[in-house]
Design an enzyme around this catalytic site. Structure first.
Site, short mmCIF file in Angstrom:
data_model
loop_
_atom_site.label_atom_id
_atom_site.label_comp_id
_atom_site.label_asym_id
_atom_site.label_seq_id
_atom_site.Cartn_x
_atom_site.Cartn_y
_atom_site.Cartn_z
N ARG A 198 10.05 6.02 15.41
CA ARG A 198 10.13 6.61 14.32
C ARG A 198 8.93 6.80 13.44
O ARG A 198 8.01 5.75 13.89
CB ARG A 198 11.20 6.33 13.30
CG ARG A 198 12.44 6.07 13.89
CD ARG A 198 13.45 4.88 13.38
NE ARG A 198 14.38 4.65 14.44
CZ ARG A 198 15.61 4.04 13.81
NH1 ARG A 198 15.61 3.62 12.65
NH2 ARG A 198 16.79 4.14 14.55
N ASN A 215 1.03 -1.26 -0.03
CA ASN A 215 -0.05 -0.13 -0.02
C ASN A 215 0.93 1.34 -0.10
O ASN A 215 1.81 1.14 0.53
CB ASN A 215 -0.84 0.09 1.25
CG ASN A 215 -1.92 -0.83 1.42
OD1 ASN A 215 -2.48 -1.56 0.48
ND2 ASN A 215 -2.31 -1.42 2.69
N ALA A 261 3.75 0.05 11.62
CA ALA A 261 4.46 -1.08 11.19
C ALA A 261 5.58 -1.80 12.20
O ALA A 261 6.21 -2.62 12.05
CB ALA A 261 5.61 -0.40 10.02
N ALA A 262 5.01 -1.40 13.61
CA ALA A 262 5.71 -2.09 14.78
C ALA A 262 5.30 -3.65 14.67
O ALA A 262 6.12 -4.50 14.61
CB ALA A 262 5.20 -1.63 16.10
N GLY A 263 4.08 -4.01 14.27
CA GLY A 263 3.66 -5.46 14.27
C GLY A 263 4.57 -6.00 13.01
O GLY A 263 4.84 -7.25 13.14
N ASP A 264 4.27 -5.37 12.01
CA ASP A 264 4.99 -5.81 10.72
C ASP A 264 6.49 -6.11 10.80
O ASP A 264 6.89 -7.14 10.37
CB ASP A 264 4.81 -4.79 9.39
CG ASP A 264 3.36 -4.55 9.31
OD1 ASP A 264 2.52 -5.46 9.78
OD2 ASP A 264 3.25 -3.52 9.13
N GLY A 275 1.86 -1.15 3.42
CA GLY A 275 1.22 -2.43 3.35
C GLY A 275 1.94 -3.37 4.20
O GLY A 275 3.18 -3.49 4.32
N ASN A 315 -1.49 -9.60 17.76
CA ASN A 315 -1.40 -8.64 19.10
C ASN A 315 -2.45 -8.89 19.86
O ASN A 315 -3.49 -9.63 19.53
CB ASN A 315 -1.41 -7.21 18.53
CG ASN A 315 -2.38 -6.57 17.90
OD1 ASN A 315 -3.69 -7.00 18.19
ND2 ASN A 315 -2.44 -5.32 17.31
N GLY A 350 5.57 -6.07 26.23
CA GLY A 350 6.73 -7.00 25.41
C GLY A 350 5.66 -7.98 24.57
O GLY A 350 4.66 -7.58 23.85
O1 RIB Z 1 0.99 -2.15 9.52
C1 RIB Z 1 0.72 -1.00 9.15
C2 RIB Z 1 0.50 -1.07 7.63
O2 RIB Z 1 -0.98 -1.28 7.77
C3 RIB Z 1 0.46 0.29 6.88
O3 RIB Z 1 1.52 0.31 6.30
C4 RIB Z 1 -0.80 0.24 6.03
O4 RIB Z 1 -0.37 0.18 4.73
C5 RIB Z 1 -1.57 -0.91 6.32
O5 RIB Z 1 -1.48 -1.90 5.55
#
Ligand code: RIB
Length: 305
Positions: A287, A11, A251-254, A39, A185, A225
């Site tokens: 960030r 995305n 994006a912390a989870g990603d 994304g 989560n 944690g």
């Molecule tokens: O997890 C964060 C992401 O969720 C964002 O970058 C957004 O694009 C959505 O997919």
């Protein structure tokens, strides 16, 4: 080093800073608008690639400037982008992200080209799947593709990881039984189990996911944690690691999932990989933005010799 394949979404994030996230019926003014590559799938591939993994990504974008920018960014992070289709007549996925003063976000997604990642795309890339070792999915592409891909990956003996975001209730039981690792989560855990109180009894809730067929369950707990329930039944709690005040959790989870896959690809065991993930996720929240918040390999592992 083992090979990672991320199958999922790309995305362009339209990021709007707001004092607070609007409630139903409310209009709020934003101080800024930024376009940031995102994304969940692309964030994972980008992070694992930037941290030095051998990563390929399977997905789709539109033939537009956002698609071009996403592909350029992934390629710059060392990700093999050749399995990503760029489609005429489709828009690249877009996420509207409101980030409040505390760094928490609220996201609305227009899936666009991500909806074109069909089971056929898995078949067309079966050679890539066969040569990969660790396959990572999220839930921003059609569920039937995730199920089809996870089944194929499982049949081929791959390590299958699902980051169940955005979470949905009643995922097919056959999907759970394909998974080596699921990483919700605490809110997603409740959604998966149809039980908003699931986080109150973490151990029991994770065991319910195991009964559905998942081998290992990791629940991320933000400032508290993470919790790991392993295939053996062993439980571990990991404290959070702080690298400064949280300014944006996007994006912390990603990145947690990406670091997990990276750690496993480099021969770390599950506990070592979770510890790495906690460090990387802890850096990301300090960030702003999605892929703009991913640390470098040196920041995570120290200077290379
Ligand atoms: O997890 C964060 C992401 O969720 C964002 O970058 C957004 O694009 C959505 O997919």
């Amino acid at each position: 080093m083992k090979k990672i394949l991320v199958i999922g979404s790309l995305n362009m994030d339209f990021v709007l800073e707001v004092d607070h996230i609007p409630v139903v019926g409310e209009t709020v003014l934003s101080k800024s608008l930024q376009f940031v590559p995102g994304g969940k799938g692309a964030n994972q591939a980008f992070c694992a690639g930037k941290l030095g993994g051998k990563v390929s990504m399977l997905g789709a974008v539109g033939k537009d400037q956002h698609g071009d920018a996403l592909l350029r960014g992934l390629s710059g992070a060392g990700v093999n982008i050749s399995p990503i289709r760029q489609l005429s007549g489709k828009n690249t996925g877009v996420a509207l992200i409101g980030v409040n003063a505390q760094g928490n976000n609220s996201i609305i997604i227009s899936q666009g080209a991500n909806l074109e990642v069909t089971p056929r795309a898995i078949d067309e890339n079966i050679a890539l799947l066969t040569e990969s070792d660790i396959v990572v999915f999220q839930l921003e592409i059609p569920l039937e593709t995730v199920l089809y891909g996870a089944k194929k990956a499982k049949e081929l003996g791959k390590t299958v990881i699902l980051d169940p975001a955005p979470a949905v209730e009643n995922l097919p039981k056959e999907l759970f039984s394909c998974l080596d690792i699921i990483k919700p989560n605490e809110i997603e855990l409740g959604t998966l189990l149809g039980d908003p109180n699931a986080k109150e009894s973490l151990s029991d809730s994770c065991r319910r996911l195991k009964e559905l067929g998942v081998k290992n369950v990791i629940v991320t707990l933000g400032e508290e944690g993470a919790f790991l329930l392993e295939e053996s039944g062993g439980e571990t709690r990991f404290p959070a690691v702080s690298f400064g005040p949280a300014v944006d959790t996007t994006a912390a989870g990603d990145s947690f999932t990406a670091a997990l896959a990276l750690g496993l690809s480099q021969g770390m065991n599950l506990k070592e990989s979770v510890s790495l993930s906690i460090r990387v996720g802890g850096m990301v929240v300090t960030r702003k933005g999605a892929q703009t918040s991913i640390p470098s390999r040196e920041e995570v592992f120290g200077p290379s010799l």
